[in-house]
Design an enzyme around this catalytic site. Structure first.
Site, PDB file in Angstrom:
ATOM      1  N   GLY A  25      24.548 -41.945  -8.489  1.00 28.09           N
ATOM      2  CA  GLY A  25      24.792 -43.323  -8.110  1.00 28.09           C
ATOM      3  C   GLY A  25      24.043 -44.237  -9.050  1.00 28.09           C
ATOM      4  O   GLY A  25      23.261 -43.790  -9.900  1.00 28.09           O
ATOM      5  N   TYR A  26      24.262 -45.528  -8.875  1.00 32.37           N
ATOM      6  CA  TYR A  26      23.700 -46.516  -9.791  1.00 32.37           C
ATOM      7  C   TYR A  26      22.879 -47.549  -9.038  1.00 32.37           C
ATOM      8  O   TYR A  26      23.367 -48.186  -8.117  1.00 32.37           O
ATOM      9  CB  TYR A  26      24.825 -47.191 -10.589  1.00 32.37           C
ATOM     10  CG  TYR A  26      25.452 -46.204 -11.533  1.00 32.37           C
ATOM     11  CD1 TYR A  26      24.958 -46.050 -12.820  1.00 32.37           C
ATOM     12  CD2 TYR A  26      26.467 -45.365 -11.106  1.00 32.37           C
ATOM     13  CE1 TYR A  26      25.479 -45.097 -13.673  1.00 32.37           C
ATOM     14  CE2 TYR A  26      26.995 -44.403 -11.948  1.00 32.37           C
ATOM     15  CZ  TYR A  26      26.489 -44.278 -13.225  1.00 32.37           C
ATOM     16  OH  TYR A  26      26.994 -43.321 -14.065  1.00 32.37           O
ATOM     17  N   LEU A  27      21.620 -47.700  -9.461  1.00 35.26           N
ATOM     18  CA  LEU A  27      20.795 -48.791  -8.967  1.00 35.26           C
ATOM     19  C   LEU A  27      21.215 -50.082  -9.650  1.00 35.26           C
ATOM     20  O   LEU A  27      21.083 -51.159  -9.097  1.00 35.26           O
ATOM     21  CB  LEU A  27      19.316 -48.513  -9.239  1.00 35.26           C
ATOM     22  CG  LEU A  27      18.708 -47.357  -8.439  1.00 35.26           C
ATOM     23  CD1 LEU A  27      17.311 -47.043  -8.946  1.00 35.26           C
ATOM     24  CD2 LEU A  27      18.693 -47.683  -6.958  1.00 35.26           C
TER      25      LEU A  27
END
Length: 161
Positions: free
Chosen positions: A28-30
């Protein structure tokens, strides 16, 4: 801290018999801004945080920094990532003196299979197995950060063929 890679669509799954490793990946991406992405990944029993910068004009070269974190840390960070987690199985497939990382996507990106090869310079020659299809290096819709927001199965059918 520079990554040089080329990316290709895969046209056949017979690369699996040649694979020397198979890993389950969730990421996932922050931050998924095209100029800088901050990725969290679980890969087997390990966790990683990776920061990538904007690619050059061809999309072949960009800054990349990665460090291993614990699986517990990675899972906690995945829980606060932007919406749209990527799930895929990665195969490591040797070809000549290089190794392709071939990602078979799952979930909302099912049906997409992409091979990446890391190089030491942009002009380096490399073996191209018969299962490599169209090159998509630099085509941002194939970046994992983009796929987390606009999954492959939501693309118009003509774009998926």
């Amino acid at each position: 801290m520079v990554e040089i890679e080329r990316k290709f669509l895969v046209t056949a799954l017979d690369f699996i018999q040649q694979a020397t490793a198979k890993l389950s990946i969730a990421q996932g991406y922050l931050n998924s801004h095209p100029a800088r992405t901050v990725r969290i990944r679980t890969q087997g029993e390990c966790g990683y945080i990776t920061i990538k910068g904007k690619g050059n004009e061809s999309g072949t070269t960009r800054m990349e920094w990665e460090t291993e974190i614990t699986l517990t840390e990675a899972k906690a960070l995945l829980a606060i990532c932007e919406e749209g987690c990527i799930h895929k199985t990665r195969y490591r497939v040797p070809a000549g003196i290089h190794t392709y990382e071939v990602d078979v996507f799952e979930g909302e990106n099912k049906g997409l299979v992409v091979a990446e090869i890391e190089l030491t310079n942009e002009q380096e020659s490399f073996s191209k197995p018969h299962w490599l299809g169209q090159e998509v290096t630099g085509d941002q819709k194939y970046y994992n950060a983009a796929l987390s927001k606009v999954p492959y199965l939501t693309w118009p059918k003509e774009q998926r063929e």
